[in-house]
Design a protein around this motif. Structure first.
Motif, PDB file in Angstrom:
ATOM      1  N   VAL A  55      44.103  40.392 -12.424  1.00 37.18           N
ATOM      2  CA  VAL A  55      44.200  41.847 -12.613  1.00 37.18           C
ATOM      3  C   VAL A  55      45.409  42.193 -13.471  1.00 37.18           C
ATOM      4  O   VAL A  55      45.335  43.043 -14.365  1.00 37.18           O
ATOM      5  CB  VAL A  55      44.250  42.566 -11.258  1.00 37.18           C
ATOM      6  CG1 VAL A  55      44.541  44.050 -11.444  1.00 37.18           C
ATOM      7  CG2 VAL A  55      42.921  42.398 -10.522  1.00 37.18           C
ATOM      8  N   ALA A  56      46.540  41.531 -13.216  1.00 30.78           N
ATOM      9  CA  ALA A  56      47.729  41.793 -14.028  1.00 30.78           C
ATOM     10  C   ALA A  56      47.477  41.433 -15.486  1.00 30.78           C
ATOM     11  O   ALA A  56      47.881  42.158 -16.404  1.00 30.78           O
ATOM     12  CB  ALA A  56      48.922  41.015 -13.474  1.00 30.78           C
ATOM     13  N   ALA A  57      46.810  40.308 -15.718  1.00 33.93           N
ATOM     14  CA  ALA A  57      46.522  39.888 -17.086  1.00 33.93           C
ATOM     15  C   ALA A  57      45.534  40.828 -17.763  1.00 33.93           C
ATOM     16  O   ALA A  57      45.657  41.123 -18.959  1.00 33.93           O
ATOM     17  CB  ALA A  57      45.971  38.460 -17.089  1.00 33.93           C
ATOM     18  N   LEU A  58      44.563  41.323 -17.011  1.00 32.22           N
ATOM     19  CA  LEU A  58      43.602  42.267 -17.583  1.00 32.22           C
ATOM     20  C   LEU A  58      44.292  43.577 -17.944  1.00 32.22           C
ATOM     21  O   LEU A  58      44.014  44.164 -18.996  1.00 32.22           O
ATOM     22  CB  LEU A  58      42.464  42.511 -16.598  1.00 32.22           C
ATOM     23  CG  LEU A  58      41.338  43.439 -17.062  1.00 32.22           C
ATOM     24  CD1 LEU A  58      40.716  42.945 -18.367  1.00 32.22           C
ATOM     25  CD2 LEU A  58      40.282  43.569 -15.974  1.00 32.22           C
ATOM     26  N   ARG A  59      45.210  44.008 -17.107  1.00 35.18           N
ATOM     27  CA  ARG A  59      45.959  45.230 -17.411  1.00 35.18           C
ATOM     28  C   ARG A  59      46.764  45.055 -18.700  1.00 35.18           C
ATOM     29  O   ARG A  59      46.777  45.955 -19.558  1.00 35.18           O
ATOM     30  CB  ARG A  59      46.894  45.576 -16.252  1.00 35.18           C
ATOM     31  CG  ARG A  59      47.731  46.823 -16.501  1.00 35.18           C
ATOM     32  CD  ARG A  59      48.717  47.091 -15.384  1.00 35.18           C
ATOM     33  NE  ARG A  59      48.049  47.522 -14.176  1.00 35.18           N
ATOM     34  CZ  ARG A  59      47.912  46.785 -13.074  1.00 35.18           C
ATOM     35  NH1 ARG A  59      48.395  45.556 -13.045  1.00 35.18           N
ATOM     36  NH2 ARG A  59      47.305  47.257 -12.023  1.00 35.18           N
ATOM     37  N   VAL A  60      47.419  43.927 -18.847  1.00 39.23           N
ATOM     38  CA  VAL A  60      48.193  43.658 -20.064  1.00 39.23           C
ATOM     39  C   VAL A  60      47.267  43.604 -21.276  1.00 39.23           C
ATOM     40  O   VAL A  60      47.601  44.120 -22.352  1.00 39.23           O
ATOM     41  CB  VAL A  60      48.977  42.342 -19.909  1.00 39.23           C
ATOM     42  CG1 VAL A  60      49.586  41.915 -21.241  1.00 39.23           C
ATOM     43  CG2 VAL A  60      50.074  42.498 -18.868  1.00 39.23           C
TER      44      VAL A  60
END
Length: 258
Positions: free
Chosen positions: A30-35
């Protein structure tokens, strides 16, 4: 390897869920998708976005380990945090396309519903199966399904927790197009690339007008259309396209602005 990859095919940004085989939505993904979504928003060359996945599933959903320590306060905080990503995706001023090649569950399905268009392979299946852990979909699935398919269909899909094939969801207006399994990835990319090659600011205007209709009705959209559409006459897209149309004829207009 990073669980989400970002690259460019000309003006098309391609975001790939790359944590096979199941692409589970855990904190890292999720953090990587947000970035990744933020990087597309900041990329001056981006005129369209395709979200796709590798592996035998688009995603098997959320890693349930995330839920074990949550209480009502921390649970609400989690959903607010994830909604920030959903809203950033929806706010991108360019066409967004989600390509589902296979099983697409829970969070990934909800991300697909935040995109403008959803393409599905013939064998793809979709489900909001949160009932198995006593939860309702909480990244916007119920409301966005209701927006596309109507409230009764949204309740049916979520209450049953069943898996639905691409053809059924196309009939329900959830999936835009069903494409053959063979060559699906290439066909989905070509479709998204065609949108990215188009008049980006006109597409952004279309998104704004449709949103105004959904939020306030047809007359509300009528009120904002003159301002939104009128502004297009100041864009390089429109000016270049009109000039090339008049110079070269129909079907040969080009867009070189932003």
């Amino acid at each position: 390897m990073a669980p989400v990859d970002v690259d460019f095919d000309g003006p098309l940004a391609v975001v790939t869920l790359a944590a096979p085989p199941l692409n589970l939505f855990d904190a890292e993904l999720v953090a990587a998708l947000r970035v990744a979504i933020a990087s597309v928003a900041q990329a001056p060359q981006a005129r369209g976005l395709l979200i796709q996945a590798t592996g035998r599933a688009v995603s098997a959903g959320v890693d349930v380990n995330l839920f074990a320590p949550l209480d009502p306060v921390s649970g609400a905080a989690l959903w607010r945090d994830w909604f920030a990503m959903i809203h950033q995706l929806e706010s991108l001023p360019l066409p967004t396309v989600f390509a589902a090649h296979a099983l697409c569950l829970t969070a990934a399905f909800e991300v697909s519903l935040a995109c403008d268009l959803l393409l599905a392979a013939e064998s793809a299946r979709f489900g909001l199966v949160e009932i198995v852990v006593g939860l309702t979909p909480s990244m916007g699935g119920p409301q966005r399904l209701a927006e596309r398919a109507g409230p009764a269909r949204a309740r049916e899909l979520i209450y049953t927790g069943e898996l639905y094939d691409a053809a059924t969801l196309e009939r329900w207006n959830v999936v835009n197009r069903v494409l053959p399994d063979d060559g699906f990835a290439g066909a989905a990319r070509a479709f998204a690339r065609r949108l990215a090659d188009g008049p980006t600011q006109a597409h952004a205007a279309t998104k704004a007008i449709v949103r105004a209709q959904l939020d306030g009705g047809t007359r509300a959209a009528d009120e904002v259309t003159p301002v939104i559409s009128g502004a297009l006459f100041g864009t390089e897209d429109l000016q270049n396209a009109v000039a090339s149309f008049l110079r070269d004829g129909p079907g040969k207009a080009s867009y070189t602005g932003r």
